[in-house]
Write a protein that holds these residues in place. Structure first.
Motif: not given
Ligand code: SF4
Ligand code: SF4
Ligand code: SF4
Ligand code: FES
Length: 955
Positions: A319-328, A720-729, A731-737
């Protein structure tokens, strides 16, 4: 969790390595051994796999020869010499074992044990004790003097230090602690007091440790072979089960540590002997101040809120990631693509930083990414890039061992880079000469067994004037290294610069009224730097955090070139990076105008490389720097910010301006381990991880890339890298590490200077200094050997321009700022450890004359006001500063040190001018208005973090 890099128990070869081209051959117990001349018999035996009993010897200290346990027989010689103090000689035949030796050793051990509490089973060092080991090794089975009349078994303990205990009843007077404090740390806090049987280790004048000169580096604790000096954490938790090698997350020295573990609990951080930046030494921060990682203030659940006056709502990660992405997305839809940006942190790993800048450039689709390195070392990048072609220091820390003259400018290594400070002091004790350029009398001006040749105590803001004056002397007195300049430097630029610098207005005499430094002293210092042999420059934020920060870095680079002090051991230009990963965060492309590896975003070829790797078109226009983000926020065009691991409210200048800017944002996302000052203005909080919960790499001030290894799972559940990756995903820019090593592999593919770096290489070598590529597969310890990275070294004009920040009748004093040993930066970590016992508040240092003029006494509350704001601190009357100059640290948010600093900044990089603020100081009786606001706001935010039942219901 990943398989940790387990550290073997460090081998102890008994005495330090000796370097010599000459070798000697001998036989020990029948084995042929060849060692460098000067090597002790003990070390020669150890190198041959033969172990000689020892107590007072260890390979980190010069031999002392007191315990007599290491006796050997040498054919053709009488007696039983100590192997630790006897050098190997050509043709020697040595026996380390014989019935007579065994009897002598047992006799020695018997004496030690007769005055030792026989409580091994309950002793904290059981299983990790040199005395216990040696009793077993020599085969001691009985003690014939069980109850000596006089003993030390009831001597009182000293537990005054917050981190370790001194229990004299267990002391064998081997002197290792005293030698460690002298030889490694260079503090000389310990002595052996008393004589014969009465002798005991004593801090200072028989004081408790906390009252002595001790700086709690822990070197004595490491050196102690018994439980006499032992960590309180070991007393509480017991001996570790295993160790994982990792890297300190505090300063830019980047010390290697073994995290000594019990399950997932850290029981001790031991400096790693194989760590190339520290070689087994540490300071109070890395060695002891790691308890913040499990502090109760950690926030472990994601939280969101619409307004900063709303209570925080605990939500799931999704929910936090979804909310942040929707706000951006909403903000970019309403205000345009450039209305959002990100800030990376020099405290985070290279991999985390790389991902944030990648996310900004791809998912946000702009170049609005900047780093907290903006506010410290951005002028280093600019100045060294322009002159030498690369934005980094030139040497290893160890290189200082080859320096004849050391020039320290605007740095305080014994407080801010303590392990390097200890190396430096060692070189000074051995005869290195020292020049210090600093407005403050730092500890290096004079210490045990050394004294600076020159302390040029200049007025804050006049660095460029003094570096020009030094260069003027070198040029006009014929001290130029002609061969170096002719062969290594751009001759046209040299001629132009030479004409400029030789002008009379740059002379020490002309600059004396500006800098306040006597011209004769500047001339002497210049001559020493130019003619004293290998000369190395070390500098810090006292150089960069000025309106002419970049000019000064260029001036330093010019000075090293004109004297030929570049490209070999013992010389060079060395920026001392404040935070652990300042170098790395810059390397990783955290700037709005540069991709990883310092390549401009407008360069088509570079941009195409990243477009092709990241699969989308990228902007070629540079984005916003942090100060531009603040301005844009205030004018309404910048509305969303992702801030990872950086507390801009406390660390950036002109706090009220920063707060106004952040208050104008519609979505501030903060990722951190605590609710820091910035998070109090946030709408989304994403729990971050401490270095103990991370896999990744840090790059220290020597360009050394070292592994950070996870010893416990992330407390918030996500790395922390997983959080940034989730936020990017989201935001519709896929990251897969699936692991940070894959991020490093991508960095290596896209960044030429990192092309040879991999986790496998780091595991094999321990660490590596970039450039690491096909030509330098194991890294590059020394830069600019034979040729500068840019080809020919470029001299640039460094015209001194006085800062706009001038003293006036209203603001007649100049404030400058700095750090203290026990606290780190904004203090978020160290304030949550026992380090507050050493330093619990920021104070204002004021000269006795200025204090007397204002009726100020030690400990008085004083108001400090500038054109930006005012705050209240307690006064410390000190003559470390010249009259007219005051000084403070910035480790406590309630101090509001940055409420006073202004928005002046470096002309080239916008690095803030923290080091010069015109202020007035007066006695006061109450907090400043800002402090009252801060207190109220903090109380409100703490309340919103832990809302009462009524808020929980209403939300
Ligand atoms: S902790 Fe460091 S400074 Fe203190 S006595 Fe031990 S070695 Fe010396
Ligand atoms: S305190 Fe430890 S290192 Fe120091 S003299 Fe005693 S036993 Fe040796
Ligand atoms: S010197 Fe710096 S890197 Fe080393 S232990 Fe201290 S804070 Fe950590
Ligand atoms: S180890 Fe050689 S005398 Fe102690």
């Amino acid at each position: 969790m990943d398989t940790p890099f387990l550290s073997p128990r460090d081998a102890d070869l008994g005495t330090p390595e000796k370097i010599s081209d000459q070798k000697v051959s001998l036989r020990i117990d029948g084995h042929p051994v060849v060692v460098p001349r000067g090597t002790s018999l003990m070390r020669a035996a150890a190198l041959a796999g033969l172990s000689i009993p020892k107590l007072c010897a260890t390979d980190t200290l010069e031999p002392f020869g007191s315990c007599r346990l290491c006796l050997v027989e040498i054919e053709g010689r009488k007696g039983f010499p100590a192997s630790c103090t006897t050098p190997a000689e050509e043709g020697m035949v040595v026996n380390t074992q014989s019935p007579q030796l065994a009897q002598l050793r047992r006799g020695m051990m018997e004496l030690y044990i007769s005055d030792h509490p026989l409580d091994c089973l309950t002793c904290a060092s059981n299983g990790d004790c040199g005395l216990q080991d040696m009793a077993g090794t020599v085969g001691l089975r009985e003690v014939r003097y069980p109850s000596v009349e006089h003993h030390h078994l009831t001597a009182p303990k000293d537990d005054s230090n917050p981190y370790f205990v001194y229990d004299p009843s267990k002391c064998i007077v081997c002197n290792r602690c005293v030698r460690a404090c002298e030889e490694i740390q260079g503090t000389f806090a310990l002595t052996i007091s008393g004589r014969g049987f009465a002798s005991r280790v004593s801090p200072g004048e028989n004081q408790p440790f906390m009252a002595s000169e001790c700086v709690s580096c822990g070197a004595c604790v490491d050196a102690c072979p018994t439980a006499t000096l032992v960590e309180k954490s070991i007393l509480e938790s017991g001996q570790p089960e295993y160790s994982v090698v990792t890297t300190c997350a505090y300063c830019g020295v980047g010390c290697g540590f073994k995290a000594d573990m019990k399950g997932t609990e850290v029981v001790r951080m031991t400096p790693w002997k194989e760590g190339k930046a520290n070689e087994g030494h540490a300071c109070v921060k890395g060695r002891f101040a790691w308890g913040y990682a499990t502090h109760k203030d950690r926030i472990l659940t994601p939280m969101i809120r619409k307004r900063i006056t709303d209570p925080w709502q605990v939500v799931s990660w999704e929910e936090a990631i979804r909310y942040a992405a929707s706000e951006f997305k909403r903000i970019q839809g309403a205000y345009g693509r450039d209305a959002v940006g990100g800030i990376t942190s020099s405290r985070c790993t290279n991999e985390e930083t790389y991902l944030v800048q990648k996310m900004v450039r791809t998912a946000f689709g702009n170049n609005n990414v900047d780093t907290c390195a903006r506010v410290c070392h951005s002028p280093t990048g600019y100045g060294l890039g322009m002159t030498y072609g690369t934005s980094a220091g030139t040497q290893t820390f160890k290189s200082v061992e080859h320096s004849d003259v050391i020039l320290i400018i605007g740095a305080n290594p014994t407080d801010a880079h303590p392990v390097f400070g200890s190396r430096l002091k060692k070189r000074l004790r051995e005869g290195g000469r020292l020049i210090i350029i600093d407005p403050r009398r730092i500890d290096l001006v004079q210490g045990p067994h050394f004294k600076a040749d020159h302390h040029l105590q200049l007025r804050p803001g006049t660095n460029v004037a003094i570096i020009n004056a030094i260069a003027h002397v070198i040029v006009t007195e014929g001290l130029v290294a002609r061969d170096f300049v002719d062969t290594r430097c751009d001759t046209d630029s040299f001629r132009t610069w030479k004409t400029f610098i030789a002008q009379p207005h740059n002379s020490p005499e002309a600059m004396e009224p500006v800098t306040g430094v006597p011209a004769a002293q500047v001339r002497e210092a210049a001559r020493l730097y130019a003619t004293g042999g290998n000369a190395a420059i070390y500098y810090g934020l006292g150089v960069t955090e000025h309106a002419q920060g970049s000019t000064m870095v260029i001036g330093i680079a010019n000075l090293a070139m004109v004297t030929g002090n570049i490209g070999r051991e013992g010389v060079g230009v060395n920026p001392l990076r404040g935070q652990n990963n300042v170098q790395g965060s810059c390397d990783m492309g955290s700037f709005p105008h540069e991709y990883p590896g310092y390549r401009h975003v407008s360069d088509d070829a570079t941009r195409h490389v990243f477009e092709s790797a990241w699969g989308l078109p990228l902007r070629k226009e540079p984005g916003l720097r942090i100060p531009n983000m603040f301005e844009a926020a205030l004018d309404g065009s910048f509305k969303g910010l992702y801030c990872q691991g950086e507390d801009i409210v406390q660390s950036d200048p002109d706090t009220q301006h920063v707060i106004a800017a952040l208050s104008s944002l519609e979505c501030l996302v903060v990722q951190d381990i605590f609710l820091n000052e910035t998070a109090k203005y946030a709408h989304v909080f994403l729990p971050g991880s401490s270095f103990l919960e991370k896999d990744g790499t840090f790059t220290n001030a020597e360009r050394r890339i070292s592994r950070v290894r996870k010893v416990m799972p992330p407390k918030g559940g996500m790395s922390d890298w997983e959080v940034t990756m989730a936020l990017s995903n989201a935001l519709d820019y896929p990251m897969h590490y699936s692991h940070p090593s894959e991020i490093m592999d991508e960095i290596a593919r896209l960044t030429p200077t990192f092309s040879g770096v991999s986790y496998d290489l780091l595991d094999r070598l321990g660490s590596v200094q970039w450039p690491c590529d096909d030509q330098n597969p194991e890294g590059t310890p020394l830069m600019h050997v034979g040729e500068f990275v840019r080809g020919k070294g470029q001299f640039l004009i460094t015209q001194y321009v006085p800062t706009d920040e001038k003293v006036t009748l209203k603001f007649p004093l100049l404030l400058t700022t700095g750090r203290i040993l026990s606290q780190y930066n904004v203090g978020a970590q160290t304030r949550r450890t026992a380090n507050v016992a050493f330093h619990s508040e920021d104070r204002l240092d004021i000269h006795p004359h200025d204090a007397e003029d204002r009726g100020i006494s030690e400990g008085d509350w004083v108001g400090v006001s500038s054109r930006s704001g005012n705050t209240v601190l307690r006064a410390h009357v000190s003559d470390r500063m010249s009259p007219g100059v005051v000084y403070t640290t910035f480790h406590f948010p309630e101090s509001g040190s940055n409420v006073i600093t202004t928005d002046n900044s470096d002309w080239a990089t916008n690095c803030p001018e923290y080091k010069v603020t015109a202020v007035q100081v007066t006695r006061v009786r109450q907090m400043s208005d800002w402090q009252k606001y801060h207190q109220r706001f903090d109380e409100m935010q703490q309340h919103l973090l832990h809302p009462g039942p009524e808020q929980l219901t209403s939300s």
